[in-house]
Scaffold this motif. Structure first.
Motif, mmCIF file in Angstrom:
data_model
loop_
_atom_site.group_PDB
_atom_site.id
_atom_site.type_symbol
_atom_site.label_atom_id
_atom_site.label_comp_id
_atom_site.label_asym_id
_atom_site.label_seq_id
_atom_site.Cartn_x
_atom_site.Cartn_y
_atom_site.Cartn_z
ATOM 1 N N LYS A 42 -35.172 -30.064 10.187
ATOM 2 C CA LYS A 42 -34.909 -29.499 11.708
ATOM 3 C C LYS A 42 -34.281 -28.190 11.610
ATOM 4 O O LYS A 42 -33.099 -28.032 11.007
ATOM 5 C CB LYS A 42 -34.219 -30.574 12.386
ATOM 6 C CG LYS A 42 -33.771 -30.259 13.920
ATOM 7 C CD LYS A 42 -33.230 -31.038 14.518
ATOM 8 C CE LYS A 42 -32.846 -30.562 15.967
ATOM 9 N NZ LYS A 42 -31.944 -31.341 16.606
ATOM 10 N N LEU A 43 -34.709 -27.161 12.320
ATOM 11 C CA LEU A 43 -34.241 -25.756 12.401
ATOM 12 C C LEU A 43 -33.428 -25.809 13.884
ATOM 13 O O LEU A 43 -34.157 -26.168 14.990
ATOM 14 C CB LEU A 43 -35.344 -24.600 12.315
ATOM 15 C CG LEU A 43 -34.802 -23.408 12.587
ATOM 16 C CD1 LEU A 43 -33.665 -22.631 11.486
ATOM 17 C CD2 LEU A 43 -36.032 -22.333 12.535
ATOM 18 N N ASP A 44 -32.257 -25.421 13.936
ATOM 19 C CA ASP A 44 -31.643 -25.239 15.207
ATOM 20 C C ASP A 44 -31.107 -23.704 15.215
ATOM 21 O O ASP A 44 -30.773 -23.133 14.249
ATOM 22 C CB ASP A 44 -30.272 -26.305 15.145
ATOM 23 C CG ASP A 44 -30.671 -27.792 15.268
ATOM 24 O OD1 ASP A 44 -31.324 -27.826 15.986
ATOM 25 O OD2 ASP A 44 -29.975 -28.507 14.493
ATOM 26 N N VAL A 45 -31.014 -23.316 16.409
ATOM 27 C CA VAL A 45 -30.933 -21.753 16.840
ATOM 28 C C VAL A 45 -29.890 -21.675 17.698
ATOM 29 O O VAL A 45 -30.113 -22.422 18.761
ATOM 30 C CB VAL A 45 -32.352 -21.025 17.188
ATOM 31 C CG1 VAL A 45 -31.997 -19.626 17.244
ATOM 32 C CG2 VAL A 45 -33.418 -21.440 16.131
ATOM 33 N N TYR A 46 -29.008 -20.941 17.495
ATOM 34 C CA TYR A 46 -27.776 -20.780 18.468
ATOM 35 C C TYR A 46 -27.471 -19.169 18.681
ATOM 36 O O TYR A 46 -27.484 -18.707 17.698
ATOM 37 C CB TYR A 46 -26.517 -21.547 17.893
ATOM 38 C CG TYR A 46 -26.802 -22.886 17.514
ATOM 39 C CD1 TYR A 46 -26.596 -23.713 18.679
ATOM 40 C CD2 TYR A 46 -26.960 -23.416 16.187
ATOM 41 C CE1 TYR A 46 -26.708 -25.097 18.392
ATOM 42 C CE2 TYR A 46 -27.055 -24.755 16.101
ATOM 43 C CZ TYR A 46 -26.745 -25.567 16.995
ATOM 44 O OH TYR A 46 -27.143 -27.150 16.642
ATOM 45 N N GLN A 47 -27.006 -18.833 19.949
ATOM 46 C CA GLN A 47 -26.607 -17.718 20.076
ATOM 47 C C GLN A 47 -24.951 -17.773 20.214
ATOM 48 O O GLN A 47 -24.327 -18.760 20.643
ATOM 49 C CB GLN A 47 -27.010 -17.350 21.758
ATOM 50 C CG GLN A 47 -26.400 -15.858 21.939
ATOM 51 C CD GLN A 47 -26.773 -15.496 23.215
ATOM 52 O OE1 GLN A 47 -27.836 -16.046 23.985
ATOM 53 N NE2 GLN A 47 -26.168 -14.457 24.070
ATOM 54 N N VAL A 48 -24.527 -16.732 19.399
ATOM 55 C CA VAL A 48 -23.124 -16.834 19.278
ATOM 56 C C VAL A 48 -22.372 -16.035 20.647
ATOM 57 O O VAL A 48 -22.561 -14.732 20.706
ATOM 58 C CB VAL A 48 -22.531 -16.130 17.781
ATOM 59 C CG1 VAL A 48 -21.064 -16.083 17.925
ATOM 60 C CG2 VAL A 48 -23.147 -16.850 16.704
ATOM 61 N N GLU A 49 -21.590 -16.710 20.934
ATOM 62 C CA GLU A 49 -21.023 -16.159 22.456
ATOM 63 C C GLU A 49 -19.858 -15.186 22.169
ATOM 64 O O GLU A 49 -19.287 -15.327 21.153
ATOM 65 C CB GLU A 49 -20.737 -17.202 23.529
ATOM 66 C CG GLU A 49 -22.035 -18.288 24.141
ATOM 67 C CD GLU A 49 -22.859 -17.390 24.686
ATOM 68 O OE1 GLU A 49 -22.504 -16.269 25.208
ATOM 69 O OE2 GLU A 49 -24.089 -18.090 24.835
ATOM 70 N N GLU A 50 -19.484 -14.461 23.126
ATOM 71 C CA GLU A 50 -18.149 -13.597 22.880
ATOM 72 C C GLU A 50 -16.893 -14.343 22.425
ATOM 73 O O GLU A 50 -16.076 -13.758 21.643
ATOM 74 C CB GLU A 50 -18.010 -12.728 24.106
ATOM 75 C CG GLU A 50 -18.978 -11.634 24.398
ATOM 76 C CD GLU A 50 -18.475 -10.866 25.549
ATOM 77 O OE1 GLU A 50 -17.454 -10.803 26.223
ATOM 78 O OE2 GLU A 50 -19.536 -10.161 26.027
ATOM 79 N N ASN A 70 -28.210 -8.363 13.067
ATOM 80 C CA ASN A 70 -28.964 -7.558 14.038
ATOM 81 C C ASN A 70 -28.623 -8.189 15.553
ATOM 82 O O ASN A 70 -28.240 -7.613 16.459
ATOM 83 C CB ASN A 70 -30.175 -7.109 13.705
ATOM 84 C CG ASN A 70 -30.929 -6.229 14.637
ATOM 85 O OD1 ASN A 70 -30.464 -5.299 14.527
ATOM 86 N ND2 ASN A 70 -32.002 -6.727 15.319
ATOM 87 N N CYS A 71 -29.017 -9.424 15.686
ATOM 88 C CA CYS A 71 -29.020 -9.965 17.043
ATOM 89 C C CYS A 71 -28.047 -11.148 17.404
ATOM 90 O O CYS A 71 -27.987 -11.701 18.509
ATOM 91 C CB CYS A 71 -30.591 -10.541 17.450
ATOM 92 S SG CYS A 71 -30.936 -11.894 16.600
ATOM 93 N N CYS A 72 -27.259 -11.462 16.414
ATOM 94 C CA CYS A 72 -25.911 -12.314 16.504
ATOM 95 C C CYS A 72 -26.536 -13.796 16.768
ATOM 96 O O CYS A 72 -26.004 -14.483 17.536
ATOM 97 C CB CYS A 72 -24.977 -11.726 17.583
ATOM 98 S SG CYS A 72 -24.122 -10.298 17.108
#
Length: 73
Positions: free
Chosen positions: A36-44, A25-27
Motif C-alpha cells: 500500500k502506498l500512502d501519500v501525504y501533504q506536509v502542512e506548515e 520539490n512539492c513537499c
C-alpha cells in the motif's frame, strides 16, 4: 531508474525513514506499508494531510509507483 514523485514527477526524492520518501520539490511524503502506498501533504505546522483520495487510483497505473515498490525489494 531514479524514483519520481507521484505528484510533480520530480526525481528530487529523499528517503526519510524505512519505506518513507519525501519530495523536496512539492513537499509531499510517500509511505509504503506492504503493497500500500500512502501519500501525504506536509502542512506548515508539520502535520500530515492525506492525499490518498487524489493519488491512489492513479498510482496503480503510474510507473513511479512501481519504482517506489521496486526500490523496496
Amino acid at each position: 531508474m531514479p524514483l519520481k514523485c507521484i505528484n510533480c514527477n520530480s526525481s528530487d526524492i529523499g528517503k526519510i525513514g524505512p519505506h518513507q520518501y519525501f519530495c523536496w520539490n512539492c513537499c509531499i511524503e510517500m509511505s509504503l506499508a506492504g503493497e500500500k502506498l500512502d501519500v501525504y501533504q506536509v502542512e506548515e505546522d508539520g502535520s500530515l494531510s492525506s492525499l490518498n483520495d487524489l493519488f491512489i487510483d492513479e498510482a496503480i497505473d503510474e510507473p513511479q509507483a512501481t519504482a517506489l515498490y521496486s526500490d523496496r525489494r
